[in-house]
Design a protein around this motif. Structure first.
Motif, PDB file in Angstrom:
ATOM      1  N   PRO A   1      52.510  12.528  80.874  1.00  0.00           N
ATOM      2  CA  PRO A   1      53.627  12.656  79.931  1.00  0.00           C
ATOM      3  C   PRO A   1      54.955  12.301  80.600  1.00  0.00           C
ATOM      4  O   PRO A   1      55.053  12.258  81.829  1.00  0.00           O
ATOM      5  N   SER A   2      55.992  12.086  79.749  1.00  0.00           N
ATOM      6  CA  SER A   2      57.279  11.693  80.322  1.00  0.00           C
ATOM      7  C   SER A   2      58.340  12.782  80.170  1.00  0.00           C
ATOM      8  O   SER A   2      59.473  12.597  80.601  1.00  0.00           O
ATOM      9  N   THR A   3      57.988  13.915  79.537  1.00  0.00           N
ATOM     10  CA  THR A   3      58.933  15.033  79.461  1.00  0.00           C
ATOM     11  C   THR A   3      58.196  16.340  79.798  1.00  0.00           C
ATOM     12  O   THR A   3      56.973  16.422  79.673  1.00  0.00           O
ATOM     13  N   VAL A   4      58.984  17.353  80.184  1.00  0.00           N
ATOM     14  CA  VAL A   4      58.398  18.659  80.489  1.00  0.00           C
ATOM     15  C   VAL A   4      57.761  19.242  79.236  1.00  0.00           C
ATOM     16  O   VAL A   4      56.652  19.789  79.284  1.00  0.00           O
ATOM     17  N   ASP A   5      58.434  19.111  78.103  1.00  0.00           N
ATOM     18  CA  ASP A   5      57.884  19.670  76.856  1.00  0.00           C
ATOM     19  C   ASP A   5      56.517  19.072  76.541  1.00  0.00           C
ATOM     20  O   ASP A   5      55.587  19.788  76.155  1.00  0.00           O
ATOM     21  N   ASP A   6      56.399  17.750  76.712  1.00  0.00           N
ATOM     22  CA  ASP A   6      55.098  17.110  76.448  1.00  0.00           C
ATOM     23  C   ASP A   6      54.047  17.593  77.441  1.00  0.00           C
ATOM     24  O   ASP A   6      52.877  17.768  77.085  1.00  0.00           O
ATOM     25  N   ALA A   7      54.454  17.807  78.693  1.00  0.00           N
ATOM     26  CA  ALA A   7      53.495  18.269  79.706  1.00  0.00           C
ATOM     27  C   ALA A   7      53.015  19.682  79.379  1.00  0.00           C
ATOM     28  O   ALA A   7      51.817  19.985  79.469  1.00  0.00           O
ATOM     29  N   VAL A   8      53.937  20.542  78.959  1.00  0.00           N
ATOM     30  CA  VAL A   8      53.577  21.920  78.604  1.00  0.00           C
ATOM     31  C   VAL A   8      52.637  21.916  77.401  1.00  0.00           C
ATOM     32  O   VAL A   8      51.633  22.635  77.362  1.00  0.00           O
ATOM     33  N   ARG A   9      52.945  21.054  76.426  1.00  0.00           N
ATOM     34  CA  ARG A   9      52.095  20.973  75.235  1.00  0.00           C
ATOM     35  C   ARG A   9      50.695  20.453  75.607  1.00  0.00           C
ATOM     36  O   ARG A   9      49.680  21.006  75.184  1.00  0.00           O
ATOM     37  N   ALA A  10      50.651  19.446  76.450  1.00  0.00           N
ATOM     38  CA  ALA A  10      49.354  18.884  76.867  1.00  0.00           C
ATOM     39  C   ALA A  10      48.536  19.941  77.605  1.00  0.00           C
ATOM     40  O   ALA A  10      47.319  20.049  77.411  1.00  0.00           O
ATOM     41  N   LEU A  11      49.217  20.739  78.416  1.00  0.00           N
ATOM     42  CA  LEU A  11      48.517  21.776  79.184  1.00  0.00           C
ATOM     43  C   LEU A  11      47.971  22.855  78.242  1.00  0.00           C
ATOM     44  O   LEU A  11      46.822  23.305  78.392  1.00  0.00           O
ATOM     45  N   ALA A  12      48.774  23.218  77.247  1.00  0.00           N
ATOM     46  CA  ALA A  12      48.330  24.241  76.287  1.00  0.00           C
ATOM     47  C   ALA A  12      47.143  23.735  75.471  1.00  0.00           C
ATOM     48  O   ALA A  12      46.163  24.452  75.260  1.00  0.00           O
TER      49      ALA A  12
ATOM     50  N   GLY B   1      49.059  27.892  81.649  1.00  0.00           N
ATOM     51  CA  GLY B   1      49.881  27.080  80.753  1.00  0.00           C
ATOM     52  C   GLY B   1      51.315  26.894  81.208  1.00  0.00           C
ATOM     53  O   GLY B   1      52.080  26.196  80.546  1.00  0.00           O
ATOM     54  N   GLU B   2      51.693  27.496  82.332  1.00  0.00           N
ATOM     55  CA  GLU B   2      53.076  27.325  82.814  1.00  0.00           C
ATOM     56  C   GLU B   2      53.155  26.228  83.872  1.00  0.00           C
ATOM     57  O   GLU B   2      52.217  26.009  84.642  1.00  0.00           O
ATOM     58  N   ILE B   3      54.321  25.600  83.911  1.00  0.00           N
ATOM     59  CA  ILE B   3      54.609  24.565  84.906  1.00  0.00           C
ATOM     60  C   ILE B   3      55.856  24.992  85.675  1.00  0.00           C
ATOM     61  O   ILE B   3      56.822  25.480  85.078  1.00  0.00           O
ATOM     62  N   LEU B   4      55.820  24.815  86.979  1.00  0.00           N
ATOM     63  CA  LEU B   4      57.022  25.050  87.786  1.00  0.00           C
ATOM     64  C   LEU B   4      57.946  23.846  87.593  1.00  0.00           C
ATOM     65  O   LEU B   4      57.550  22.705  87.844  1.00  0.00           O
ATOM     66  N   VAL B   5      59.156  24.138  87.132  1.00  0.00           N
ATOM     67  CA  VAL B   5      60.078  23.059  86.765  1.00  0.00           C
ATOM     68  C   VAL B   5      61.088  22.791  87.877  1.00  0.00           C
ATOM     69  O   VAL B   5      61.342  21.644  88.260  1.00  0.00           O
ATOM     70  N   GLU B   6      61.701  23.861  88.380  1.00  0.00           N
ATOM     71  CA  GLU B   6      62.711  23.687  89.425  1.00  0.00           C
ATOM     72  C   GLU B   6      62.833  24.955  90.256  1.00  0.00           C
ATOM     73  O   GLU B   6      62.356  26.025  89.853  1.00  0.00           O
ATOM     74  N   VAL B   7      63.468  24.799  91.408  1.00  0.00           N
ATOM     75  CA  VAL B   7      63.667  25.928  92.318  1.00  0.00           C
ATOM     76  C   VAL B   7      65.165  26.054  92.571  1.00  0.00           C
ATOM     77  O   VAL B   7      65.827  25.074  92.948  1.00  0.00           O
TER      78      VAL B   7
END
Ligand SMILES: Cc1cc2nc3c(=O)[nH]c(=O)nc-3n(C[C@H](O)[C@H](O)[C@H](O)COP(=O)(O)OP(=O)(O)OC[C@H]3O[C@@H](n4cnc5c(N)ncnc54)[C@H](O)[C@@H]3O)c2cc1C
Length: 284
Positions: A11-22, A164-170
């Protein structure tokens, strides 16, 4: 060996990645630099049905300032962390620890977020992250939440990240002007830490005003050497005072015994390496 078959999306966005993971459910995994995950897939210790590649999401890469914090995107490579002038200026400990990770090839592919998410107790970025009190920003279907490093590492290769969670930033609180050092003990260059010590120190008028000490591979999770930190504050920044405080380094630890070192040797290493790391951080 060749990994078991899996589906793949990038995917090209975090939202799409989270949705794909779910949508993919429990059997899916995200892949970052692949430096830890691919070897696991190749020996079939894991066989996810779907891989969600985070490598094409621009918002996950890069380093910027946000007030008193540095924000490091989860997909920022070790190579980019090492070379970033903001990291050298405000979070020197992270840059120095990253210098010791593996070899140039791994540092070009492996990511800061991947190393923290993987939570290998011998990983070199966990203790510095803990010592610097970083915060980890996670994104899931319910939105974003922030977890302090002290609560993120929960067990051997386990973290507080939910399914279902993704680490986005630190988010790294700035430690501008602090001295720092990462002292790593391994048998051959570019190998994993048998034990390592992360130190960040603020010296004022020749005395230690603030002390942060993190221990790598002294338990299933990274640890703060709090007894050392307490013993250091208010002491003169001299080798003698530092060595005395470092004798507390093994307190509260529970290191593993393995082919590299037994428990007593690891505890000995913790004391010796703490003395060296703190001395180097304050220039004693
Ligand atoms: C030969 C070799 C030597 C090494 N030596 C060292 C060393 O000396 N010190 C050291 O510290 N490390 C070392 N490493 C590991 C290296 O630092 C890896 O880069 C790191 O452990 C994993 O990062 P990655 O981006 O490759 O993650 P990946 O391998 O892609 O992923 C690792 C795990 O984290 C999960 N994950 C990754 N990113 C995210 C995310 N954003 N959100 C949620 N989950 C995520 C994945 O699902 C997977 O379970 C070495 C690796 C190799 C191959």
């Amino acid at each position: 060996m060749i990994p078991a078959a899996f589906d793949y999306v990038a995917p090209s966005t975090v939202d799409d990645a989270v949705r794909a993971l779910a949508e993919a459910g429990e059997d899916a995994k995200v892949i970052a630099g692949g430096q830890s995950l691919l070897p696991v897939l190749r020996v079939r210790l894991a066989a996810p049905s779907k891989l969600i590649d985070l490598g094409r999401i621009p918002e996950l890469r890069g380093i910027h300032e946000d007030g008193d914090a540095l924000v490091i995107g989860a997909m920022t490579t070790h190579y980019d962390v090492q070379r970033d002038p903001l990291v050298r200026e405000h979070a020197l400990l992270l840059a120095l620890a990253t210098d010791t990770v593996a070899d140039p090839q791994v540092r070009h592919r492996g990511t800061f977020g991947g190393a923290l998410a993987h939570a290998d107790p011998a990983g070199d970025l966990l203790a510095p992250a803990l010592a610097l009190d970083v915060e980890l920003v996670l994104s899931g279907m319910d939105g974003r939440r922030t977890v302090p490093a002290a609560e993120f590492f929960t067990d051997f290769f386990e973290t507080a990240m939910r399914q279902g969670e993704i680490l986005v930033e630190v988010r790294v609180p700035k430690k501008t002007g602090w001295g720092a050092h990462y002292e790593k003990f391994n048998r051959v260059a570019q190998a994993w830490s048998i034990v390592a010590v992360a130190a960040a120190m603020r010296v004022e008028g020749g005395s230690i005003a603030e002390a942060r000490v993190g221990l790598t591979n002294m338990a299933a999770i990274p640890l703060r050497a709090t007894a050392v930190e307490q013993a250091l504050v208010g002491q003169p920044a001299t080798a003698e005072a530092i060595n005395a405080a470092a004798q507390h380094a093994a307190e509260g630890t529970s290191p593993a015994a393995d082919g590299n070192a037994d428990v007593e040797f690891r505890q000995h290493l913790a004391r010796v390496l703490t003395s060296r790391a703190v001395s180097a951080a304050v220039g004693a």
